[in-house]
Design a protein around this motif. Structure first.
Motif, mmCIF file in Angstrom:
data_model
loop_
_atom_site.group_PDB
_atom_site.id
_atom_site.type_symbol
_atom_site.label_atom_id
_atom_site.label_comp_id
_atom_site.label_asym_id
_atom_site.label_seq_id
_atom_site.Cartn_x
_atom_site.Cartn_y
_atom_site.Cartn_z
ATOM 1 N N ILE A 217 0.947 -1.208 -0.273
ATOM 2 C CA ILE A 217 -0.001 -0.024 0.033
ATOM 3 C C ILE A 217 0.872 1.213 -0.164
ATOM 4 O O ILE A 217 1.694 1.566 0.841
ATOM 5 C CB ILE A 217 -0.974 -0.042 1.237
ATOM 6 C CG1 ILE A 217 -1.704 -1.199 1.223
ATOM 7 C CG2 ILE A 217 -1.746 1.208 1.384
ATOM 8 C CD1 ILE A 217 -2.783 -1.326 2.532
ATOM 9 N N ILE B 6 1.480 6.539 1.938
ATOM 10 C CA ILE B 6 1.816 5.590 2.959
ATOM 11 C C ILE B 6 3.011 4.778 2.890
ATOM 12 O O ILE B 6 3.656 4.637 1.876
ATOM 13 C CB ILE B 6 0.621 4.573 2.865
ATOM 14 C CG1 ILE B 6 -0.991 5.005 3.043
ATOM 15 C CG2 ILE B 6 0.949 3.095 3.817
ATOM 16 C CD1 ILE B 6 -1.161 5.407 4.404
ATOM 17 N N ASP C 216 -11.821 5.660 5.503
ATOM 18 C CA ASP C 216 -12.669 4.791 5.136
ATOM 19 C C ASP C 216 -12.471 4.827 3.413
ATOM 20 O O ASP C 216 -12.741 5.845 2.856
ATOM 21 C CB ASP C 216 -13.889 5.048 5.451
ATOM 22 C CG ASP C 216 -15.097 4.215 4.814
ATOM 23 O OD1 ASP C 216 -14.948 3.797 3.414
ATOM 24 O OD2 ASP C 216 -15.964 3.780 5.424
ATOM 25 N N LEU D 176 0.603 0.902 9.164
ATOM 26 C CA LEU D 176 0.467 2.038 8.010
ATOM 27 C C LEU D 176 0.842 3.188 8.591
ATOM 28 O O LEU D 176 0.090 3.794 9.741
ATOM 29 C CB LEU D 176 -0.858 2.147 7.437
ATOM 30 C CG LEU D 176 -1.613 0.744 6.987
ATOM 31 C CD1 LEU D 176 -2.967 1.195 6.406
ATOM 32 C CD2 LEU D 176 -0.746 0.256 5.736
ATOM 33 N N TYR E 222 -9.037 1.989 7.242
ATOM 34 C CA TYR E 222 -7.617 1.654 7.366
ATOM 35 C C TYR E 222 -6.989 2.576 8.595
ATOM 36 O O TYR E 222 -7.315 3.969 8.768
ATOM 37 C CB TYR E 222 -6.710 2.134 6.082
ATOM 38 C CG TYR E 222 -7.170 1.273 4.823
ATOM 39 C CD1 TYR E 222 -6.047 0.255 4.762
ATOM 40 C CD2 TYR E 222 -8.208 1.361 3.959
ATOM 41 C CE1 TYR E 222 -6.491 -0.739 3.697
ATOM 42 C CE2 TYR E 222 -8.236 0.730 3.008
ATOM 43 C CZ TYR E 222 -7.478 -0.428 2.818
ATOM 44 O OH TYR E 222 -7.536 -1.258 1.707
ATOM 45 N N GLU E 223 -6.427 1.910 9.682
ATOM 46 C CA GLU E 223 -5.973 2.591 10.725
ATOM 47 C C GLU E 223 -4.417 3.165 10.348
ATOM 48 O O GLU E 223 -3.788 2.467 10.090
ATOM 49 C CB GLU E 223 -5.886 1.669 11.819
ATOM 50 C CG GLU E 223 -7.325 1.231 12.395
ATOM 51 C CD GLU E 223 -7.152 0.655 13.831
ATOM 52 O OE1 GLU E 223 -6.120 -0.014 13.950
ATOM 53 O OE2 GLU E 223 -8.106 0.509 14.197
ATOM 54 N N VAL E 224 -4.223 4.574 10.335
ATOM 55 C CA VAL E 224 -3.109 5.151 9.926
ATOM 56 C C VAL E 224 -2.283 5.814 10.890
ATOM 57 O O VAL E 224 -3.080 6.810 11.460
ATOM 58 C CB VAL E 224 -3.083 5.898 8.575
ATOM 59 C CG1 VAL E 224 -1.963 6.410 8.099
ATOM 60 C CG2 VAL E 224 -3.899 4.993 7.607
ATOM 61 N N PHE F 63 4.321 1.280 4.493
ATOM 62 C CA PHE F 63 3.667 -0.107 4.948
ATOM 63 C C PHE F 63 4.724 -0.818 5.617
ATOM 64 O O PHE F 63 5.572 -1.138 4.804
ATOM 65 C CB PHE F 63 3.162 -0.795 3.584
ATOM 66 C CG PHE F 63 2.034 -1.972 4.048
ATOM 67 C CD1 PHE F 63 1.380 -1.982 5.131
ATOM 68 C CD2 PHE F 63 2.235 -2.914 3.223
ATOM 69 C CE1 PHE F 63 0.763 -3.019 5.482
ATOM 70 C CE2 PHE F 63 1.472 -4.128 3.271
ATOM 71 C CZ PHE F 63 0.530 -4.096 4.576
ATOM 72 N N LEU G 76 -3.370 6.135 0.108
ATOM 73 C CA LEU G 76 -4.825 5.848 0.218
ATOM 74 C C LEU G 76 -5.432 7.275 -0.106
ATOM 75 O O LEU G 76 -5.011 8.482 0.466
ATOM 76 C CB LEU G 76 -5.117 5.553 1.637
ATOM 77 C CG LEU G 76 -4.606 4.378 2.313
ATOM 78 C CD1 LEU G 76 -4.822 4.400 3.636
ATOM 79 C CD2 LEU G 76 -5.237 3.161 1.507
#
Length: 205
Positions: free
Chosen positions: A2, A49, A20, A60, A26-28, A51, A5
């Motif tokens: 990834i 991101i 979302d 992330l 996705y928790e970033v 990863f 986003l």
């Protein structure tokens, strides 16, 4: 892998944001310098991101610009600096301020950050000096890349600004007494969580 986003910001609890993307959340984790520039809740953001895959987790790390992500990647290549410490460094100062520390051999400012001892600071200054030249040249004139919808309205200020700020500082490695003192000193009625975190961090450098 990834690398980027684009989605709706549904939760913000510094230094973590939930984005979302087509129904998947996705928790970033983000450094505060990037977190400050996120749009409000229910607005669309673009986040670059990094990863990380570990045996026990997939993590992330997000950044508003590619240059900030590039600096993060350079930091974690330094001996003794992992992702958490790199986030702390980039939360305590902007990329330009960090470069200034490197150019001035400013150990004193770096050691004020939690988790950065004298040896780590000195190692950063030595190892980052040459690496940063290309990075800063590439970042000259770059624009921050995030999207705000036309109907954007600021998120309301809630009464938990102090609690949010203290929690954010603790997650960055500051001690409870340090965090509480800095937040109390910076707090004024009506201040947002983000601004309170920003002022608290600045007061400790």
């Amino acid at each position: 892998m990834i690398g980027r986003l684009q989605g709706v910001v549904v939760e913000k609890q510094a230094p973590e944001v939930l984005i979302d993307v087509n129904g998947v959340g996705y928790e970033v984790q983000m450094p505060m310098t990037s977190f400050y520039e996120l749009p409000g809740l229910n607005e669309t953001a673009i986040v670059h991101i990094h990863f990380v895959v570990r045996e026990d987790a997939q993590l992330l790390y997000g950044f508003i610009t590619k240059q900030e992500r590039a600096l993060f990647r350079l930091l974690i290549k330094t001996n003794g600096v992992g992702p958490k410490l790199a986030l702390t460094i980039l939360s305590g100062m902007t990329a330009a301020e960090f470069v200034g520390c490197v150019e001035r051999d400013d150990v004193a400012t770096l050691v004020k950050l939690p988790g950065v001892g004298k040896k780590t600071a000195e190692r950063l200054l030595v190892e980052m000096r040459d690496k940063l030249k290309g990075l800063m040249e590439a970042s000259a004139g770059s624009e921050r890349e995030f999207v705000l919808q036309s109907n954007y309205t600021p998120a309301p200020v809630v009464n938990t600004a102090e609690e949010d700020a203290i929690a954010a500082l603790l997650s960055l490695g500051y001690k409870p007494a340090q965090a509480s003192k800095a937040v109390s000193a910076a707090y004024v009625d009506g201040i947002s969580s983000e601004e309170l975190i920003k002022l608290s961090l600045k007061s400790m450098l």
